[in-house]
Design a protein around this motif. Structure first.
Motif, PDB file in Angstrom:
ATOM      1  N   MET A   1       4.588   4.212 -41.379  1.00 44.16           N
ATOM      2  CA  MET A   1       3.872   4.651 -42.588  1.00 44.16           C
ATOM      3  C   MET A   1       2.598   5.359 -42.173  1.00 44.16           C
ATOM      4  N   THR A   2       2.330   6.538 -42.653  1.00 48.21           N
ATOM      5  CA  THR A   2       1.182   7.327 -42.240  1.00 48.21           C
ATOM      6  C   THR A   2       0.104   7.340 -43.313  1.00 48.21           C
ATOM      7  N   ASP A   3      -1.116   7.626 -42.851  1.00 50.76           N
ATOM      8  CA  ASP A   3      -2.230   7.711 -43.784  1.00 50.76           C
ATOM      9  C   ASP A   3      -2.166   9.021 -44.561  1.00 50.76           C
ATOM     10  N   THR A   4      -2.572   8.981 -45.810  1.00 48.42           N
ATOM     11  CA  THR A   4      -2.777  10.192 -46.582  1.00 48.42           C
ATOM     12  C   THR A   4      -4.107  10.045 -47.297  1.00 48.42           C
ATOM     13  N   PRO A   5      -4.676  11.115 -47.834  1.00 47.53           N
ATOM     14  CA  PRO A   5      -5.971  10.976 -48.502  1.00 47.53           C
ATOM     15  C   PRO A   5      -5.956  10.004 -49.665  1.00 47.53           C
TER      16      PRO A   5
ATOM     17  N   PRO B   1     -10.026   6.778 -45.630  1.00 44.07           N
ATOM     18  CA  PRO B   1      -9.233   5.606 -46.026  1.00 44.07           C
ATOM     19  C   PRO B   1      -8.831   4.806 -44.802  1.00 44.07           C
ATOM     20  N   LYS B   2      -8.880   3.487 -44.933  1.00 44.68           N
ATOM     21  CA  LYS B   2      -8.617   2.583 -43.821  1.00 44.68           C
ATOM     22  C   LYS B   2      -7.260   2.878 -43.185  1.00 44.68           C
ATOM     23  N   GLY B   3      -7.228   2.942 -41.852  1.00 46.73           N
ATOM     24  CA  GLY B   3      -5.993   3.215 -41.130  1.00 46.73           C
ATOM     25  C   GLY B   3      -6.300   3.738 -39.740  1.00 46.73           C
ATOM     26  N   ALA B   4      -5.256   3.840 -38.916  1.00 48.00           N
ATOM     27  CA  ALA B   4      -5.442   4.251 -37.523  1.00 48.00           C
ATOM     28  C   ALA B   4      -6.045   5.650 -37.429  1.00 48.00           C
ATOM     29  N   ARG B   5      -5.602   6.556 -38.292  1.00 52.49           N
ATOM     30  CA  ARG B   5      -6.123   7.913 -38.245  1.00 52.49           C
ATOM     31  C   ARG B   5      -7.618   7.937 -38.539  1.00 52.49           C
ATOM     32  N   SER B   6      -8.048   7.086 -39.456  1.00 56.07           N
ATOM     33  CA  SER B   6      -9.462   7.054 -39.809  1.00 56.07           C
ATOM     34  C   SER B   6     -10.312   6.461 -38.690  1.00 56.07           C
ATOM     35  N   VAL B   7      -9.778   5.506 -37.973  1.00 54.47           N
ATOM     36  CA  VAL B   7     -10.516   4.950 -36.838  1.00 54.47           C
ATOM     37  C   VAL B   7     -10.766   6.035 -35.796  1.00 54.47           C
ATOM     38  N   ARG B   8      -9.758   6.864 -35.560  1.00 52.27           N
ATOM     39  CA  ARG B   8      -9.939   7.973 -34.617  1.00 52.27           C
ATOM     40  C   ARG B   8     -10.992   8.957 -35.130  1.00 52.27           C
ATOM     41  N   ALA B   9     -10.965   9.212 -36.433  1.00 46.98           N
ATOM     42  CA  ALA B   9     -11.953  10.124 -37.008  1.00 46.98           C
ATOM     43  C   ALA B   9     -13.358   9.534 -36.914  1.00 46.98           C
ATOM     44  N   LEU B  10     -13.468   8.222 -37.105  1.00 45.85           N
ATOM     45  CA  LEU B  10     -14.773   7.573 -37.002  1.00 45.85           C
ATOM     46  C   LEU B  10     -15.272   7.619 -35.557  1.00 45.85           C
ATOM     47  N   LEU B  11     -14.363   7.465 -34.623  1.00 44.61           N
ATOM     48  CA  LEU B  11     -14.718   7.569 -33.206  1.00 44.61           C
ATOM     49  C   LEU B  11     -15.274   8.959 -32.906  1.00 44.61           C
ATOM     50  N   GLN B  12     -14.627   9.981 -33.429  1.00 43.85           N
ATOM     51  CA  GLN B  12     -15.112  11.353 -33.235  1.00 43.85           C
ATOM     52  C   GLN B  12     -16.473  11.555 -33.892  1.00 43.85           C
ATOM     53  N   ALA B  13     -16.675  10.924 -35.059  1.00 39.71           N
ATOM     54  CA  ALA B  13     -17.964  11.032 -35.740  1.00 39.71           C
ATOM     55  C   ALA B  13     -19.072  10.406 -34.900  1.00 39.71           C
ATOM     56  N   ALA B  14     -18.776   9.259 -34.299  1.00 38.04           N
ATOM     57  CA  ALA B  14     -19.769   8.609 -33.438  1.00 38.04           C
ATOM     58  C   ALA B  14     -20.079   9.469 -32.223  1.00 38.04           C
ATOM     59  N   GLN B  15     -19.056  10.078 -31.644  1.00 33.05           N
ATOM     60  CA  GLN B  15     -19.261  10.929 -30.472  1.00 33.05           C
ATOM     61  C   GLN B  15     -20.116  12.151 -30.804  1.00 33.05           C
TER      62      GLN B  15
ATOM     63  N   THR C   1     -29.029  12.192 -44.648  1.00 30.93           N
ATOM     64  CA  THR C   1     -28.099  11.750 -43.605  1.00 30.93           C
ATOM     65  C   THR C   1     -26.850  11.152 -44.248  1.00 30.93           C
ATOM     66  N   PRO C   2     -26.021  11.968 -44.904  1.00 33.00           N
ATOM     67  CA  PRO C   2     -24.812  11.428 -45.546  1.00 33.00           C
ATOM     68  C   PRO C   2     -23.925  10.725 -44.532  1.00 33.00           C
ATOM     69  N   PRO C   3     -23.556   9.473 -44.791  1.00 29.46           N
ATOM     70  CA  PRO C   3     -22.819   8.714 -43.786  1.00 29.46           C
ATOM     71  C   PRO C   3     -21.310   8.927 -43.860  1.00 29.46           C
ATOM     72  N   THR C   4     -20.670   8.737 -42.737  1.00 27.67           N
ATOM     73  CA  THR C   4     -19.214   8.657 -42.679  1.00 27.67           C
ATOM     74  C   THR C   4     -18.827   7.200 -42.876  1.00 27.67           C
ATOM     75  N   VAL C   5     -17.902   6.940 -43.812  1.00 24.40           N
ATOM     76  CA  VAL C   5     -17.554   5.565 -44.165  1.00 24.40           C
ATOM     77  C   VAL C   5     -16.034   5.382 -44.135  1.00 24.40           C
ATOM     78  N   ILE C   6     -15.632   4.138 -43.906  1.00 26.62           N
ATOM     79  CA  ILE C   6     -14.228   3.750 -44.031  1.00 26.62           C
ATOM     80  C   ILE C   6     -14.113   2.831 -45.242  1.00 26.62           C
ATOM     81  N   TYR C   7     -13.085   3.033 -46.041  1.00 28.05           N
ATOM     82  CA  TYR C   7     -12.887   2.202 -47.226  1.00 28.05           C
ATOM     83  C   TYR C   7     -11.399   1.904 -47.376  1.00 28.05           C
ATOM     84  N   ARG C   8     -11.089   0.908 -48.206  1.00 25.21           N
ATOM     85  CA  ARG C   8      -9.701   0.579 -48.486  1.00 25.21           C
ATOM     86  C   ARG C   8      -9.235   1.387 -49.692  1.00 25.21           C
ATOM     87  N   ALA C   9      -8.224   2.215 -49.484  1.00 26.01           N
ATOM     88  CA  ALA C   9      -7.717   3.057 -50.567  1.00 26.01           C
ATOM     89  C   ALA C   9      -7.017   2.209 -51.627  1.00 26.01           C
ATOM     90  N   ALA C  10      -7.098   2.636 -52.875  1.00 22.91           N
ATOM     91  CA  ALA C  10      -6.400   1.951 -53.964  1.00 22.91           C
ATOM     92  C   ALA C  10      -4.890   2.099 -53.793  1.00 22.91           C
TER      93      ALA C  10
END
Length: 299
Positions: free
Chosen positions: A1-5, A177-191, A146-155
């Protein structure tokens, strides 16, 4: 199952019905002045919240976490919790009305020196919990530049998720939205040096058992992992409802990263400081926390 917006599946006929009702409800709430909407939500929360099953979870959590309170104090706190949750829900359609600016701002900020960007950047990891109206935290950071990058649980309902995205738009930068793809995106945001904001008071089953309000609680390791890996301070920030639809955001001094993300004892120590900071704020403002969540294994 893949993430979608908007979740991981297409909308079904029932989603359009229930989602449409949600859109209609938001439209009606938008017709009310923000203070009226907040008051109505508080009334509904106080009236009907104690009749629900989550109220029993909240009672058990409160008694276990703050055992010295008498029955009257627990009732007062839980009534305040439901009032706050009802107000928060009915304030969602009015998030664009909240501001730190103007002659009579609805949001004031304490500890502004900790949240002031340098050269247009604030390379920190904000952390907070579901206190006050937590959505005004991201809104405040955005209005500070400083608009933040956030992870949330999608409805679960894709139609309702589109609505939530629209309502949250003023309150955050990138919403993942919470998921593996978002963790990678958050990692890129931190970098890349982006500001990151995380709510850390929810149970994470694959996290680490760390004391929280006197009991072990499964805690997400991401805040400490990122702080240690990228040498980012953890920045505590909390929303406090001052009365009605007015808030004070308090930004506490940063917690510097010490050690390495490869040393799990270092990760546990940083998470313990994070949990202790959050717990101290909850003890000071227990009526504004989300006691209905099953935060501990036995709740």
């Amino acid at each position: 199952m893949t993430d979608t917006p908007y979740g991981s599946r297409k909308a079904r006929p029932l989603d359009y019905l229930t989602g449409g009702l949600a859109w209609a409800g938001v439209w009606l709430i938008r017709r009310l002045p923000v203070d009226w909407a907040s008051a109505l939500g508080g009334f509904l929360g106080r009236t009907f919240g104690p009749l629900t099953r989550p109220h029993r979870t909240a009672q058990a959590n409160l008694q276990a976490a703050l055992p010295d309170l008498d029955a009257a104090a627990r009732r007062r706190i839980l009534r305040g919790m439901w009032d706050n949750l009802g107000r928060t829900a009915f304030e969602y359609p009015h998030l664009d009305a909240f501001s730190i600016h103007g002659p009579d701002p609805r949001i004031t900020v304490a500890g502004l020196e900790h949240a002031t960007p340098r050269d247009g950047r604030l390379e920190v990891i904000y952390f907070s919990g579901h206190l006050g109206n937590w959505e005004v935290l991201g809104l405040t950071a955005s209005q500070l530049g400083t608009p933040p990058t956030v992870i949330y649980r999608a409805a679960n309902n894709p139609v309702a998720e589109r609505l939530l995205q629209k309502l949250r738009a003023p309150a955050a930068g990138r919403q993942l939205p919470k998921g593996a793809r978002s963790v990678r995106a958050l990692l890129q945001a931190a970098q890349s040096g982006e500001t990151i904001a995380l709510l850390v008071d929810q149970k994470m089953n694959d996290g680490m058992a760390v004391p929280f309000m006197g009991r072990p609680a499964m805690t997400a390791t991401m805040p400490a992992d990122f702080a240690l890996r990228f040498r980012r301070p953890l920045l505590p920030a909390f929303s406090e409802r001052l009365g009605g639809a007015r808030f004070r955001i308090t930004v506490l001094p940063p917690i510097p990263p010490q050690g390495s993300e490869r040393n799990r004892d270092d990760v546990a120590a940083l998470l313990a400081r994070m949990n202790d900071t959050l717990a101290d704020w909850i003890r000071a403002h227990p009526e504004q926390w989300f006691w209905v969540h099953r935060r501990w294994p036995d709740s």
